[in-house]
Structure formats: structure tokens, C-alpha cells
Design a protein around this motif. Structure first.
Motif, PDB file in Angstrom:
ATOM      1  N   ASP A 125       0.813  -1.091  -0.083  1.00 40.81           N
ATOM      2  CA  ASP A 125       0.147  -0.061   0.076  1.00 40.81           C
ATOM      3  C   ASP A 125       0.951   1.199   0.018  1.00 40.81           C
ATOM      4  O   ASP A 125       2.071   1.201  -0.114  1.00 40.81           O
ATOM      5  N   LYS A 126       0.248   2.210   0.235  1.00 44.18           N
ATOM      6  CA  LYS A 126       1.086   3.714  -0.077  1.00 44.18           C
ATOM      7  C   LYS A 126       1.945   3.954   1.143  1.00 44.18           C
ATOM      8  O   LYS A 126       2.409   5.073   1.134  1.00 44.18           O
ATOM      9  N   ASN A 127       1.986   3.120   2.421  1.00 49.70           N
ATOM     10  CA  ASN A 127       2.592   3.108   3.532  1.00 49.70           C
ATOM     11  C   ASN A 127       4.103   2.505   3.276  1.00 49.70           C
ATOM     12  O   ASN A 127       4.716   2.396   4.392  1.00 49.70           O
ATOM     13  N   LEU A 128       4.616   2.303   2.235  1.00 52.27           N
ATOM     14  CA  LEU A 128       6.050   1.639   2.060  1.00 52.27           C
ATOM     15  C   LEU A 128       7.208   2.317   2.848  1.00 52.27           C
ATOM     16  O   LEU A 128       8.060   1.910   3.342  1.00 52.27           O
ATOM     17  N   THR A 129       6.915   3.513   2.595  1.00 54.26           N
ATOM     18  CA  THR A 129       8.138   4.413   3.626  1.00 54.26           C
ATOM     19  C   THR A 129       8.122   4.323   5.057  1.00 54.26           C
ATOM     20  O   THR A 129       8.975   4.194   5.686  1.00 54.26           O
ATOM     21  N   LYS A 130       6.819   4.058   5.557  1.00 57.81           N
ATOM     22  CA  LYS A 130       6.356   3.805   6.888  1.00 57.81           C
ATOM     23  C   LYS A 130       7.241   2.575   7.188  1.00 57.81           C
ATOM     24  O   LYS A 130       7.859   2.494   8.385  1.00 57.81           O
ATOM     25  N   TYR A 131       7.084   1.563   6.381  1.00 63.42           N
ATOM     26  CA  TYR A 131       7.480   0.057   6.704  1.00 63.42           C
ATOM     27  C   TYR A 131       9.169   0.039   6.795  1.00 63.42           C
ATOM     28  O   TYR A 131       9.526  -0.657   7.533  1.00 63.42           O
ATOM     29  N   VAL A 132       9.693   0.824   5.826  1.00 66.69           N
ATOM     30  CA  VAL A 132      11.017   0.616   5.643  1.00 66.69           C
ATOM     31  C   VAL A 132      11.533   1.524   6.919  1.00 66.69           C
ATOM     32  O   VAL A 132      12.688   0.776   7.397  1.00 66.69           O
ATOM     33  N   LYS A 133      11.067   2.530   7.446  1.00 66.63           N
ATOM     34  CA  LYS A 133      11.553   3.185   8.528  1.00 66.63           C
ATOM     35  C   LYS A 133      11.583   2.093   9.781  1.00 66.63           C
ATOM     36  O   LYS A 133      12.163   2.278  10.568  1.00 66.63           O
ATOM     37  N   ARG A 134      10.167   1.488   9.682  1.00 68.80           N
ATOM     38  CA  ARG A 134       9.984   0.533  11.105  1.00 68.80           C
ATOM     39  C   ARG A 134      11.115  -0.615  10.902  1.00 68.80           C
ATOM     40  O   ARG A 134      11.543  -0.920  12.081  1.00 68.80           O
ATOM     41  N   VAL A 135      11.274  -1.069   9.941  1.00 69.23           N
ATOM     42  CA  VAL A 135      12.259  -2.433   9.786  1.00 69.23           C
ATOM     43  C   VAL A 135      13.812  -1.589   9.875  1.00 69.23           C
ATOM     44  O   VAL A 135      14.720  -2.390  10.541  1.00 69.23           O
ATOM     45  N   TRP A 136      14.051  -0.608   9.444  1.00 70.69           N
ATOM     46  CA  TRP A 136      15.241  -0.026   9.840  1.00 70.69           C
ATOM     47  C   TRP A 136      15.732   0.262  11.141  1.00 70.69           C
ATOM     48  O   TRP A 136      16.843  -0.063  11.655  1.00 70.69           O
ATOM     49  N   SER A 137      14.798   0.608  11.939  1.00 73.28           N
ATOM     50  CA  SER A 137      14.656   0.701  13.241  1.00 73.28           C
ATOM     51  C   SER A 137      14.936  -0.551  14.048  1.00 73.28           C
ATOM     52  O   SER A 137      15.720  -0.545  14.695  1.00 73.28           O
ATOM     53  N   GLU A 138      14.195  -1.530  13.540  1.00 73.51           N
ATOM     54  CA  GLU A 138      14.310  -2.898  14.203  1.00 73.51           C
ATOM     55  C   GLU A 138      15.559  -3.563  13.911  1.00 73.51           C
ATOM     56  O   GLU A 138      16.057  -4.342  14.780  1.00 73.51           O
ATOM     57  N   MET A 139      16.383  -3.015  13.050  1.00 75.24           N
ATOM     58  CA  MET A 139      17.654  -3.433  12.515  1.00 75.24           C
ATOM     59  C   MET A 139      18.660  -2.891  13.416  1.00 75.24           C
ATOM     60  O   MET A 139      19.974  -2.924  13.399  1.00 75.24           O
TER      61      MET A 139
END
Length: 252
Positions: A125-139
Motif C-alpha cells: 500500500d502507500k505506506n511503504l516508507t513507513k514500513y522501511v522506517k520501521r524495519v530500519w529501526s528494528e535492525m
């Protein structure tokens, strides 16, 4: 300058880009396995984030390339049987009029992720940037990752590694659908110490060449003046044969 300064302060390192892909290689198979057993929105969003972060940290493509990627484009990727890789072409993106399709060459494993996403019937969906930010933080990686920040890092390292005017950099820019002039305008970072040292050498060499050039110019000027003087003397002094002829004529 303010834009460039801000990018200087937040640029991702090469180590962070590499670590992103290393950790994503571990996380993605686990997420796919869990989604096959039980579909959850959290796992789905994280899967999108890890796959997008992995590919964006390598190729530096814009958000639109991922958002507009279709099932048909993925399934019609050109297979290279010799190395078992796949060339994926995306038509709908920001600079398609200048660069044509956006391209990514994927390994068999990477291409398999996209096919698995299709089979799971999960669409980004349109929230790909949000998901990238989330996993970057998780890493536990430094800063905040976006498609723009990853693109900036990829473009900068391409320039620094291969040189501003190199053919390798131009080839990478074509794959990124990215004008190097735009890169130099918006993504240029401060010089490193090594780059500054190389720059100083260029200045010193230019001045050495300048000194030699001045010496050569003076020599050519002196030679020219001597040549003109000699020519003038030759023109003012008639040849010996002419002198002899005049003497003979006057003797009569």
C-alpha cells in the motif's frame, strides 16, 4: 547548501547499507514462512519493509518504482538461465520519459521473494516508507531510512567509488533512472580527506604545468622574434649573385 548540509549530516554509511541487506536476508524467509502459516498485518507490513529496504539500499530506486510494480511485470521478468537471474523492468515511474523502464537485476532468491508476495496475494500500500522506517529501526541501524535517503547514499557512493565522469557511474545512473547532473546538484556530499588530498595534488600539478607552459611560451616568443629579425635582415640584404650582377652592369 542547506539541503546538502542536511544530507551530509544524515547520510547512511556503506556499512549500514550492507548491514541492512545482511539482516534482511535473515528476516525475509522467516516472515514468508510465518505468513504461509498465518497471515497477519504486522508480518505483511514488515515483509514489504524488508524487501523494499533491501532492494532500495542496493539500487537506490524511488518509492514510485516499488509502488507501481505490478504482478505482470514481475511474472514477465527476463530470465537469464546461465546465471539464474532475472531482469525486472518497471514502466511506470517518475523519469520514464527520459530513461525508459526502471530496471533491477535480481538473483533467483530475490526474485523468489516477489513471486512469494504475489502468491500470498498481498499487495503493497502507500505506506511503504513507513514500513522501511520501521524495519530500519528494528535492525538497529543509525538514523531514519527513506527511499530518498537510501537513493542519496547509493548515488553518492557511486560517484565517490567510480568517479564523477566515469562510464561505470553513468551505467549505474541509467539503472537508477537518475541524471548525474541532478545527483551532483542535490546529492553532492562534502569531500573526504582523501578526496581533498587528491584535489590538492591536482592544483599543484596544474601550477607546475603552468610554469612549464610559461617557459615554453617565452622560448617560442624569443624564437619567433629571432626568426623575424633574421628574415628582415635577409630581405634587406640582397643575395650575393644580385650584387655581382649589378657590379658587372656598372662596369660597362
Amino acid at each position: 547548501m542547506r539541503v546538502k548540509g542536511k544530507k551530509d549530516a544524515t547520510i547512511h554509511s556503506i556499512k549500514e547499507l550492507q548491514e541492512c541487506r545482511r539482516l534482511a536476508l535473515v528476516a525475509i524467509p522467516k516472515l514468508l514462512s510465518r505468513l504461509e502459516e498465518q497471515h497477519t498485518t504486522t508480518d505483511q507490513c514488515n515483509l514489504f519493509g524488508y524487501v523494499a529496504a533491501y532492494l532500495a539500499s542496493l539500487y537506490g530506486h524511488r518509492l514510485g518504482v516499488f509502488l507501481n510494480m505490478t504482478d505482470v511485470q514481475v511474472s514477465q521478468a527476463v530470465h537469464g538461465p546461465e546465471k539464474n537471474d532475472y531482469l525486472l523492468k518497471m514502466e511506470d515511474h517518475k523519469t520514464n520519459e527520459s530513461f525508459g523502464t526502471a530496471k533491477m537485476l535480481l538473483s533467483d532468491q530475490e526474485y523468489g521473494w516477489l513471486m512469494d508476495i504475489i502468491h500470498l496475494k498481498t499487495n503493497p500500500d502507500k505506506n511503504l516508507t513507513k514500513y522501511v522506517k520501521r524495519v530500519w529501526s528494528e535492525m538497529h541501524l543509525e538514523g531514519e531510512a527513506t527511499f530518498t535517503s537510501l537513493r542519496s547514499a547509493v548515488a553518492t557512493f557511486a560517484r565517490d567509488r567510480h568517479g564523477e565522469d566515469s562510464q561505470d557511474r553513468k551505467s549505474m545512473a541509467r539503472l537508477m533512472c537518475h541524471d548525474t547532473a541532478t545527483s551532483d546538484k542535490f546529492y553532492t556530499m562534502d569531500l573526504t580527506m582523501e578526496q581533498a588530498r587528491k584535489g590538492r595534488l591536482l592544483f599543484e600539478e596544474a601550477q607546475k604545468e603552468g610554469e612549464e607552459s610559461v617557459t615554453g611560451t617565452n622560448k617560442r616568443k624569443k624564437d619567433g622574434e629571432e626568426g623575424r629579425k633574421k628574415k628582415s635582415e635577409q630581405e634587406s640584404t640582397p643575395p650575393q649573385s644580385d650584387v655581382i650582377k649589378r657590379r658587372v652592369m656598372y662596369s660597362y
